[in-house]
Scaffold this active site. Structure first.
Site, PDB file in Angstrom:
ATOM      1  N   GLU A 133       0.820  -1.207   0.000  1.00  0.00           N
ATOM      2  CA  GLU A 133       0.000   0.000   0.000  1.00  0.00           C
ATOM      3  C   GLU A 133       0.854   1.258   0.000  1.00  0.00           C
ATOM      4  O   GLU A 133       0.478   2.287  -0.555  1.00  0.00           O
ATOM      5  CB  GLU A 133      -0.914  -0.009   1.227  1.00  0.00           C
TER       6      GLU A 133
ATOM      7  N   THR B  88      -5.105  10.429  -1.069  1.00  0.00           N
ATOM      8  CA  THR B  88      -4.625  10.237   0.306  1.00  0.00           C
ATOM      9  C   THR B  88      -3.512  11.239   0.612  1.00  0.00           C
ATOM     10  O   THR B  88      -3.429  11.787   1.712  1.00  0.00           O
ATOM     11  CB  THR B  88      -4.124   8.796   0.492  1.00  0.00           C
TER      12      THR B  88
HETATM   13  N1  HSE Z   1      -5.301   6.405   8.199  1.00  0.00           N
HETATM   14  C1  HSE Z   1      -5.081   6.772   6.826  1.00  0.00           C
HETATM   15  C2  HSE Z   1      -5.463   8.219   6.638  1.00  0.00           C
HETATM   16  C3  HSE Z   1      -5.950   5.897   5.968  1.00  0.00           C
HETATM   17  O1  HSE Z   1      -6.527   8.581   7.120  1.00  0.00           O
HETATM   18  O2  HSE Z   1      -4.718   8.957   6.025  1.00  0.00           O
HETATM   19  C4  HSE Z   1      -5.752   6.122   4.517  1.00  0.00           C
HETATM   20  O3  HSE Z   1      -4.590   5.460   4.067  1.00  0.00           O
END
Ligand code: HSE
Length: 292
Positions: free
Chosen positions: A120, A168
């Site tokens: 990932e 993201t």
């Molecule tokens: N915990 C991560 C975020 C999840 O919120 O950025 C997405 O990869």
């Protein structure tokens, strides 16, 4: 040939930034693998046009590399990329389970978590296990530097996915560098409430425990219509609403009897700001499943 179905996931749940995650009953990615001299990848399904098939640039290619398991890999995407529903994690988890079985590597699901997380990292830039852990183990997961804790849960949820994308990387860019002690204390209390709620399958406790005043308020600014959608879901009976992962997906927790009305209210609220969306009515569910 082996087939694995791995579910969409929702990370953070508000108060558990980079720590909490749940597996969703639907949607899911399906992966088929066969041994081959070198890894090749084909991608079909939701958002497949945005996913590179070059193994060096694909999360699944990174997992094959980490397990030293070259294969002909076919990915059928049910989880759209840049959705906040753990798209890359679903593929990475599915590949980890499939290739581990195909080459008899003997890794436990827990041992596959860091391997899938590395895959990932190729797309998100950082290795977060809060999506791959529930995709592999199912239920509700708590990821810390010391490992993963998992409990089975079956709380009803609605995951509403608007037809917009939030990367993201952008969503991490708005995360504050620091927080006040008062906000941290509130968030710890909420996270504890949510955890108790998951262990008791209590949507009221889970919903109450999703509140977060540190990360979530910054991220909601990236999602057109978020406040309206949240209000609509709460009015329709949701016990809690927050951003799913990095967004733009929006997650509502609820009792079964309100699920359909909440899904309709969320889709209508997005529609009112000119955004098409789709709502998945589902429950916290199982992790990746292997079909031989
Ligand atoms: N915990 C991560 C975020 C999840 O919120 O950025 C997405 O990869």
């Amino acid at each position: 040939m082996l087939t694995v179905r791995a579910p969409a996931t929702s990370a953070n749940l508000g108060s558990g930034f980079d720590v909490f995650g749940i597996a969703l009953g639907t949607p899911a990615d399906v992966i088929r693998v066969e041994r081959a001299p070198e890894t090749t990848i084909t991608v079909t399904g939701a958002g497949s046009e945005y996913i590179p098939e070059d193994p060096a640039k694909n999360t699944v290619g990174a997992v094959a590399e980490a397990l030293d398991a070259p294969a002909r890999i076919r990915i059928d995407k049910g989880v759209r990329p840049s959705s906040g529903l753990g798209s890359s994690a679903a593929s990475a988890a599915a590949a980890a389970v499939a290739l581990n079985a195909l080459y008899d590597r003997g890794c436990s699901r827990e041992e596959l978590v860091p391997i899938a997380a590395e895959g990932e990292a190729l797309v998100s830039g950082e290795a977060h296990a809060d999506n791959v852990a529930p995709a592999l183990l199912g239920g509700f997961t708590v990821v810390t530097d010391d490992g993963v804790t998992q409990v089975d849960a079956s709380v009803p949820v609605v995951a509403c996915l608007p037809d917009i994308t939030v990367s993201t990387r952008d969503a991490r860019g708005v995360v504050p560098d620091s927080a006040s002690l008062a906000d941290v204390v509130d968030t710890v209390g909420n996270a504890a409430t949510l955890t108790v709620g998951m262990t008791q399958d209590d949507p009221d406790l889970v919903g109450r425990g999703m509140l977060d005043d540190i990360v979530t308020p910054e991220r909601t600014k990236l999602i057109d219509g978020y406040d309206r959608v949240r209000e609509a879901a709460l009015e329709a009976g949701a016990t809690g609403v927050t951003v799913s992962g990095a967004g733009p997906g929006v997650l509502a927790v609820c009792h079964h009897q309100n699920q359909r009305a909440i899904a309709a209210a969320m889709v209508d609220a997005f529609d009112a700001v000119g955004v098409e969306s789709r709502a998945y009515q589902t429950v916290v569910g199982e992790g990746a499943r292997l079909y031989r």
